[in-house]
Enzyme design. Structure first.
Site, PDB file in Angstrom:
ATOM      1  N   ARG A  42       0.866  -1.181   0.000  1.00  0.00           N
ATOM      2  CA  ARG A  42       0.000   0.000   0.000  1.00  0.00           C
ATOM      3  C   ARG A  42       0.900   1.228   0.000  1.00  0.00           C
ATOM      4  O   ARG A  42       1.536   1.516   1.006  1.00  0.00           O
ATOM      5  CB  ARG A  42      -0.880  -0.047   1.252  1.00  0.00           C
ATOM      6  CG  ARG A  42      -2.031   0.925   1.264  1.00  0.00           C
ATOM      7  CD  ARG A  42      -2.734   0.937   2.607  1.00  0.00           C
ATOM      8  NE  ARG A  42      -1.896   1.589   3.615  1.00  0.00           N
ATOM      9  CZ  ARG A  42      -2.060   1.470   4.927  1.00  0.00           C
ATOM     10  NH1 ARG A  42      -3.018   0.699   5.411  1.00  0.00           N
ATOM     11  NH2 ARG A  42      -1.263   2.103   5.761  1.00  0.00           N
ATOM     12  N   HIS A  90      -3.616   4.536   5.043  1.00  0.00           N
ATOM     13  CA  HIS A  90      -4.858   3.774   4.897  1.00  0.00           C
ATOM     14  C   HIS A  90      -5.874   4.576   4.092  1.00  0.00           C
ATOM     15  O   HIS A  90      -6.505   4.076   3.194  1.00  0.00           O
ATOM     16  CB  HIS A  90      -5.421   3.445   6.275  1.00  0.00           C
ATOM     17  CG  HIS A  90      -6.771   2.828   6.223  1.00  0.00           C
ATOM     18  ND1 HIS A  90      -7.002   1.621   5.597  1.00  0.00           N
ATOM     19  CD2 HIS A  90      -7.974   3.248   6.681  1.00  0.00           C
ATOM     20  CE1 HIS A  90      -8.285   1.332   5.684  1.00  0.00           C
ATOM     21  NE2 HIS A  90      -8.897   2.300   6.329  1.00  0.00           N
ATOM     22  N   TYR A 143       3.357   4.725  10.970  1.00  0.00           N
ATOM     23  CA  TYR A 143       3.677   3.391  11.495  1.00  0.00           C
ATOM     24  C   TYR A 143       4.349   2.493  10.451  1.00  0.00           C
ATOM     25  O   TYR A 143       4.776   1.397  10.762  1.00  0.00           O
ATOM     26  CB  TYR A 143       2.386   2.723  12.014  1.00  0.00           C
ATOM     27  CG  TYR A 143       1.256   2.824  11.004  1.00  0.00           C
ATOM     28  CD1 TYR A 143       1.130   1.906   9.957  1.00  0.00           C
ATOM     29  CD2 TYR A 143       0.340   3.876  11.062  1.00  0.00           C
ATOM     30  CE1 TYR A 143       0.138   2.020   9.013  1.00  0.00           C
ATOM     31  CE2 TYR A 143      -0.662   4.003  10.106  1.00  0.00           C
ATOM     32  CZ  TYR A 143      -0.760   3.070   9.087  1.00  0.00           C
ATOM     33  OH  TYR A 143      -1.745   3.185   8.142  1.00  0.00           O
TER      34      TYR A 143
HETATM   35  C1  LIG Z   1     -15.702  -5.657   9.414  1.00  0.00           C
HETATM   36  C2  LIG Z   1     -14.901  -4.423   9.342  1.00  0.00           C
HETATM   37  N1  LIG Z   1     -14.152  -4.057  10.395  1.00  0.00           N
HETATM   38  C3  LIG Z   1     -13.415  -2.921  10.357  1.00  0.00           C
HETATM   39  C4  LIG Z   1     -13.424  -2.122   9.256  1.00  0.00           C
HETATM   40  C5  LIG Z   1     -12.611  -0.830   9.210  1.00  0.00           C
HETATM   41  N2  LIG Z   1     -11.566  -0.943   8.198  1.00  0.00           N
HETATM   42  C6  LIG Z   1     -11.739  -0.449   6.962  1.00  0.00           C
HETATM   43  S1  LIG Z   1     -10.475  -0.847   5.931  1.00  0.00           S
HETATM   44  C7  LIG Z   1      -9.631  -1.635   7.189  1.00  0.00           C
HETATM   45  C8  LIG Z   1      -8.324  -2.272   6.895  1.00  0.00           C
HETATM   46  C9  LIG Z   1      -8.442  -3.193   5.738  1.00  0.00           C
HETATM   47  O1  LIG Z   1      -7.280  -3.901   5.549  1.00  0.00           O
HETATM   48  P1  LIG Z   1      -7.139  -4.897   4.326  1.00  0.00           P
HETATM   49  O2  LIG Z   1      -8.262  -5.865   4.313  1.00  0.00           O
HETATM   50  O3  LIG Z   1      -5.777  -5.445   4.383  1.00  0.00           O
HETATM   51  O4  LIG Z   1      -7.333  -3.981   3.041  1.00  0.00           O
HETATM   52  P2  LIG Z   1      -6.419  -2.765   2.577  1.00  0.00           P
HETATM   53  O5  LIG Z   1      -7.049  -1.525   3.136  1.00  0.00           O
HETATM   54  O6  LIG Z   1      -5.053  -2.995   3.081  1.00  0.00           O
HETATM   55  O7  LIG Z   1      -6.504  -2.799   1.103  1.00  0.00           O
HETATM   56  C10 LIG Z   1     -10.365  -1.593   8.365  1.00  0.00           C
HETATM   57  C11 LIG Z   1      -9.939  -2.179   9.630  1.00  0.00           C
HETATM   58  C12 LIG Z   1     -14.238  -2.532   8.181  1.00  0.00           C
HETATM   59  N3  LIG Z   1     -14.330  -1.817   7.057  1.00  0.00           N
HETATM   60  N4  LIG Z   1     -14.952  -3.684   8.248  1.00  0.00           N
END
Ligand SMILES: Cc1ncc(C[n+]2csc(CCOP(=O)(O)OP(=O)(O)O)c2C)c(N)n1
Ligand SMILES: Cc1ncc(C[n+]2csc(CCOP(=O)(O)OP(=O)(O)O)c2C)c(N)n1
Ligand SMILES: [Mg+2]
Ligand SMILES: [Mg+2]
Lengths: 324, 377, 324
Positions: free
Chosen positions: B281, B285, B293
């Site tokens: 990434r 975020h 971090y």
């Molecule tokens: C069930 C749920 N819990 C928490 C969140 C909040 N949240 C949004 S994106 C994210 C991180 C996602 O990480 P990943 O699946 O690795 O996808 P990336 O953003 O790295 O593409 C979180 C914790 C959410 N969208 N859905």
């Protein structure tokens, strides 16, 4: 109460035999009460699977915690519950372990190290992971153990709980009781692999397979997993292969289960096999066997009388205890 | 696979199946070496490669505009998630689809939308919450679908689209179609029960679903070692009885070829596959997150593995493209984005009153009148 | 007295409880290194260590399940939902596991699930919901929604000390917008007690959460027009303060029930019922609801403005009711 794990003594063997027999008799008696219309709700049996609940629970230390599922009455008996607790609970009596608030094996007692199950399959996995987390935070050497069926492994909490426990390296043991069926669904329609133990690899964990009808094998696999857990090596998944010898519950004639399959498994009955091996290896005399059986019978009868004469709860109790 | 990729060799991936076992590594570290299995296949045709380069550049350009211009100007409100550095995954997989196939992209897979032919303007309208946006201002970012183009959008709860992909695939199976569903999710989402239930479900029913994990090293601030304890996520595949494979997600060729295999399998009725695409990434975020971090060295390391730079230099080196053509492409992409932004910005915001419409499906609701007939039964 | 924001007050409350009770610990996504999506737990990792501030995988079911397990054996976990919208992913553990344990078998589940809810920041349908009624409809849970910084701290402390599972809604719109005086000495705000935010004589506005501020804004405006609003802040929805509600209704004889949640099945319906049952004779006009319409929370600013109740909409309703 459970004994220190390690090499099984003659007395241990007798206890394992006693608890398996007691389990079978308690459940047999429940079936009887069910047919008499005295049970409120269904009766689920672990017929043919008693070695799993008994062998795993017997491998734990007194301060360990376990979360039984519906076919694990044997584990609860090992933990010190009496047959009367089951009779009272199934008959919804006031003096039962939940005072008539919940049914079947849905009872527990934290001081006994038993966390009550709920109906929703798999939900105890994260909960027992949480108990393990608490022991880790307090630097206790407590191990936790819970059970899932071949059906329960398809659920969300199984996955999330296993993964969480693996990441946190929690002292959790999950016993997958593969009895071939989830209600009417055969394992082949539940998963596309032949072994549940394979799932362990998805979490970076060791997976073991044991003969679930061999109480000593079950006991030993659990002792090994507990040893790993206690030394901080994290969770284990043990698949115990067995067969559900009755319908899903008493109401279910299980016509969908091939008769030959049941016949084949009947020969592997965990109690008869263990009994035979004890006698053959001179670890139990016919006299000792008779004494154990008598003890089981006496307990059953005493507790049955007690339970049947116990009252139902009074209606106003229903509104109490919603909050602590 | 090395860190520097001046040239790209054809389709070099680490592939693992049921029997496989390998010492791979987590995202953010070099890929598995010891068990690399070269599965040479014909390279994608030149026109496919050029189209992929175009889509990659288009995705990059729009997202830069969204994140660094429109958001900062206040024209986009709410959360802003982009897939900078991960574009190859959506492009090299979705480009292989045919009519009737579906993608269910994650929140960072604008690339898959564009590969399926969604006009830029529609994307921008949705981001800006305009009246004639695909979601009519009701939902934001990539939260919009298009049944005609075979796109089912994500919902915020991660992993929730995986079971939905199974439902689509079940329809393909029941109707005797040879279509496939590609569902994308981050490595963080793999911890959700919905992903587990869906993978098992698809394996048991042998459904034509490809589970595509964008492993970009982080889930918000959570690094992979706090997300899972298995060494390589591809092992999740065999655990459910489907092939599992880990590929370099920044290598267009590797992503293309892994999905080619998986899609072929699915179309033949052999069931689902799991593909882990290791990437990074290259942003926080979301737009508000400075990602302190993340060790700076990691950004540097992955900058060098940028999928677009790698494809470009390969195309130039193999003389599939001239430097002049590249410069022209660059300009035309910029222009395309400029124009789409201008058109979208000119559109009005919705009327407050219209918020009440469309909760239920009915003959006289706006959605009912505009919905495509294609999938109505 | 120090002036704190809503968010700082919650952080301080949690921190104080962690200091006074070593069984309090935190579980959630991105709460440690990152300090939480809204930074509620910022600094906690440094202060209390990774053992007590645990970053978890994205597994809401496992997070809540593990909290239940740890709570059963004497810990007091405080779980963060990154957004309260995602609490749906842990639904079964909350409503079937945590909520029913005490009633079923008498064990205590002292845990808190907290997180940001509510709209007004253009979060769209998945980062804006007010879903408190899912849990108000579940006996065994407690549901708390503070509006001031003082209450946020006092209520989070009360929630942590409570022996039941408490769902603690923090309105994200208030996090940094509301400040007030928050004492340094130890205090709690008891769960289940409403508070009068403003005394009035003509219409009682009964509300909670961010809408308390909306009600006060409308009240200030209407005062100039000669309409006197009383504003009652419920603070707790389960259990709710029936006595305070009925007292306000009896005093003003007219009542408006206000909330950000949608209308059907909202808290206002429950309050309307209890007012109709117990204070019907005291009413001089219809019970009026001012709520969001029955749609998901839309994203685009004009749509969201239309969705949200505000001072203008409340004032309109109050004028109409006053002339009744
Ligand atoms: C069930 C749920 N819990 C928490 C969140 C909040 N949240 C949004 S994106 C994210 C991180 C996602 O990480 P990943 O699946 O690795 O996808 P990336 O953003 O790295 O593409 C979180 C914790 C959410 N969208 N859905
Ligand atoms: C989440 C959930 N879905 C459905 C049920 C209904 N149900 C009760 S037991 C059962 C089958 C369980 O199979 P398995 O996990 O293999 O356990 P077994 O009964 O074989 O011991 C089903 C479907 C349930 N209790 N929980
Ligand atoms: Mg089974
Ligand atoms: Mg990620």
């Amino acid at each position: 109460m459970p004994r220190r794990p390690g090499k099984l003594s003659r007395a241990d063997m007798h206890r394992l035999y006693y608890y398996m027999l007691l389990t079978r008799r308690v459940e047999g008696q429940l079936t009887h009460l069910y047919r008499q219309g005295k049970v409120v709700g269904g009766v689920y049996s672990s017929l043919g699977q008693e070695a799993i609940a008994v062998g795993t629970a017997y491998a734990l230390e007194p301060h360990d915690v376990l979360g039984p599922m519906i076919r694990d009455s044997g584990a609860m008996l090992v933990r010190g519950y009496r047959p009367r607790d089951f009779f009272l609970q199934y008959m919804a009596r006031r003096d039962g372990p939940t005072n008539g608030r919940d049914a079947n094996t849905h009872f527990g007692d934290v001081t006994r190290g038993v966390i009550a199950p709920i109906s929703m399959l798999g939900e105890l996995v994260p909960v027992l992971a949480g108990v393990a987390l608490a022991s880790k935070l307090r630097a206790e050497s407590r191990v936790t153990l819970t059970y899932v069926g071949d059906g329960a492994i398809s659920t969300t909490p199984f996955h999330e709980g296993m993964n969480f426990a693996a990441v946190q390296k929690l002292p959790l043991i999950v016993i997958a009781e593969n009895n071939g069926w989830a209600y009417s669904t055969p394992v082949s329609r539940q998963m596309a692999t032949s072994d549940i133990a394979k799932r362990a690899e998805a979490y970076g964990l060791p997976g073991a397979i044991v003969d679930g009808n061999d109480v000593v094998a079950v006991y030993e696999a659990t002792v090994e997993a507990a040893r790993r857990a206690r030394q901080g090596d994290g969770p284990s998944l043990i698949e115990a292969k067995t067969m559900r010898m009755k319908g899903h519950a008493e109401h279910d004639p299980a016509t969908y289960v091939p008769r030959e399959l049941l016949e084949a498994w009947r020969k592997k009955d965990p109690i008869l096999c263990f009994e035979r091996s004890l006698i053959e290896n001179k670890l139990m005399t016919p006299k000792e066997k008779a004494a154990i059986q008598d003890r089981v019978e006496a307990t059953i009868h005493e507790d049955l009388d007690f339970a049947e004469s116990s009252p139902l709860p009074s209606p106003e109790e229903a509104a109490q205890l919603v909050w602590a | 696979m090395g860190v520097k990729h001046k040239t790209i060799r054809p389709a070099r991936t680490s592939r693992h199946d049921r029997s496989g076992g390998g010492e791979g590594s987590r995202s953010g570290a070099p890929l598995a070496r010891s068990h690399d299995v070269s599965r040479a296949r014909p390279l994608p045709a030149a026109d496919t490669l050029l189209r992929m380069l175009y889509l990659l550049k288009l995705t990059r350009e729009v997202e830069v505009r969204i994140e660094r211009v429109l958001y900062r100007q206040g024209k986009i409100v709410g959360g802003v998630y982009v897939g900078r550095g991960q574009e190859a995954i959506g492009v090299a997989s979705a480009i292989q689809l045919v009519e009737g196939d579906f993608v269910l992209p994650s929140h960072r897979d604008l690339s898959a939308y564009l590969a399926r032919g969604i006009p830029l303007e529609r994307v921008l309208l949705n981001w800006m919450g305009r009246a004639d946006a695909p979601s009519r201002g009701r939902d934001n970012t990539l939260h919009f679908g298009d049944l005609n183009k075979g796109i089912i959008p994500i919902v915020s709860p991660l992993g929730d689209t995986c079971p939905v992909a199974c439902g689509l695939a079940l329809q393909f199976k029941l109707r005797g179609k040879r279509n496939v569903a590609l569902v994308y999710f981050g490595e963080g989402a793999t911890s959700r029960g919905d992903v587990h239930e869906a993978m098992n479900f698809a394996a048991v029913m042998k459904l034509p679903v490809i589970f595509i994990c964008n492993n970009n090293g982080y889930a918000y601030s959570t690094p992979v070692q706090k997300q899972y304890a298995v060494k390589d996520l591809w092992r999740r595949g065999p655990a459910y009885g489907m092939p599992g494979e880990s590929v370099d997600g920044n290598d267009v060729y590797a992503v293309y070829s892994a999905h080619q295999r998986a899609i072929e399998r699915a179309r033949k009725g052999e069931g689902p596959s799991f593909v882990e695409c290791k990437t990074f990434r290259m942003t926080g975020h979301s737009a508000h997150d400075a990602a302190e971090y993340v060790p700076a060295a990691l950004f540097k390391e992955w900058e060098d593995k940028d999928p677009i730079t790698r494809l470009q230099s390969d195309l130039l080196q193999r003389r599939l493209m001239t430097p002049e053509a590249l410069a022209t492409l660059h300009e035309s992409v910029r222009k395309e984005v400029d124009e789409a932004v201008a058109r979208a910005e000119a559109r009005p915001l919705p009327d407050g009153e219209s918020a009440n419409e469309g909760v239920y499906c009915g003959p006289d609701c706006w959605w009912g009148q505009t919905r495509s007939q294609a999938f109505d039964v | 007295m120090p002036i704190l924001t809503h968010l700082e007050a919650i952080r301080q409350g949690i921190g104080e409880e962690m200091e006074r009770d070593s069984s309090v610990f935190l579980l959630g996504e991105d709460i440690g290194v990152y300090g939480g999506a809204f930074k509620v737990t910022e600094g906690m990792l440094e202060k209390f260590g990774a053992e007590r501030v645990i970053d978890t995988p994205i597994s809401e079911s496992a997070i809540v399940g593990a909290a239940v397990g740890a709570a059963l054996v004497g810990m007091r976990p405080v779980v963060e939902m990154q957004f309260m919208d995602f609490i749906a992913c842990a639904f079964d553990q909350i409503v079937n596991m945590a909520a029913k344990i005490h009633y079923r078998w008498g064990a205590k589940v002292p845990m808190v699930i907290r997180g940001p809810s509510g709209a007004g920041v253009h979060g769209g349908p998945y980062h804006s919901q007010s879903n408190e009624m899912w849990f108000v409809h579940t006996p065994g849970l407690k549901v708390v929604v503070p509006s001031t910084a003082y209450d946020a701290k006092g209520l989070i402390k009360a929630a942590i000390r409570d022996d039941n599972p408490v769902i603690f809604y923090e309105h994200k719109y208030l996090y940094r917008r509301v400040k007030d005086e928050v004492p340094l000495e130890d205090y709690v705000v008891p769960i289940g007690q409403a508070i009068l935010r403003r005394e009035g004589t003509d219409i009682a506005v009964i509300t909670y959460g961010a809408m308390v501020w909306t009600a006060l804004e409308a009240a200030a405006q209407l005062e100039k027009e000669g309409i006197s609003l009383e504003v009652l802040d419920l603070r707790s929805l389960l259990p709710y303060d029936e006595e305070a509600i009925l007292a306000s209704v009896r005093k003003c004889s007219k009542v408006i029930l206000l909330h950000e949640d949608t209308r059907i099945g909202g808290m206002a319906g429950e309050l309307a019922a209890v007012i109709a049952e117990k204070a019907f004779d005291d009413l001089d006009g219809p019970i009026v609801r001012v709520t969001a319409p029955d749609t998901p929370v839309p994203f685009s600013p004009p749509l969201e403005d239309h969705f949200l109740p505000n001072a203008r909409k409340l004032a309109e309703a109050a004028r109409k009711l006053a002339s009744y």
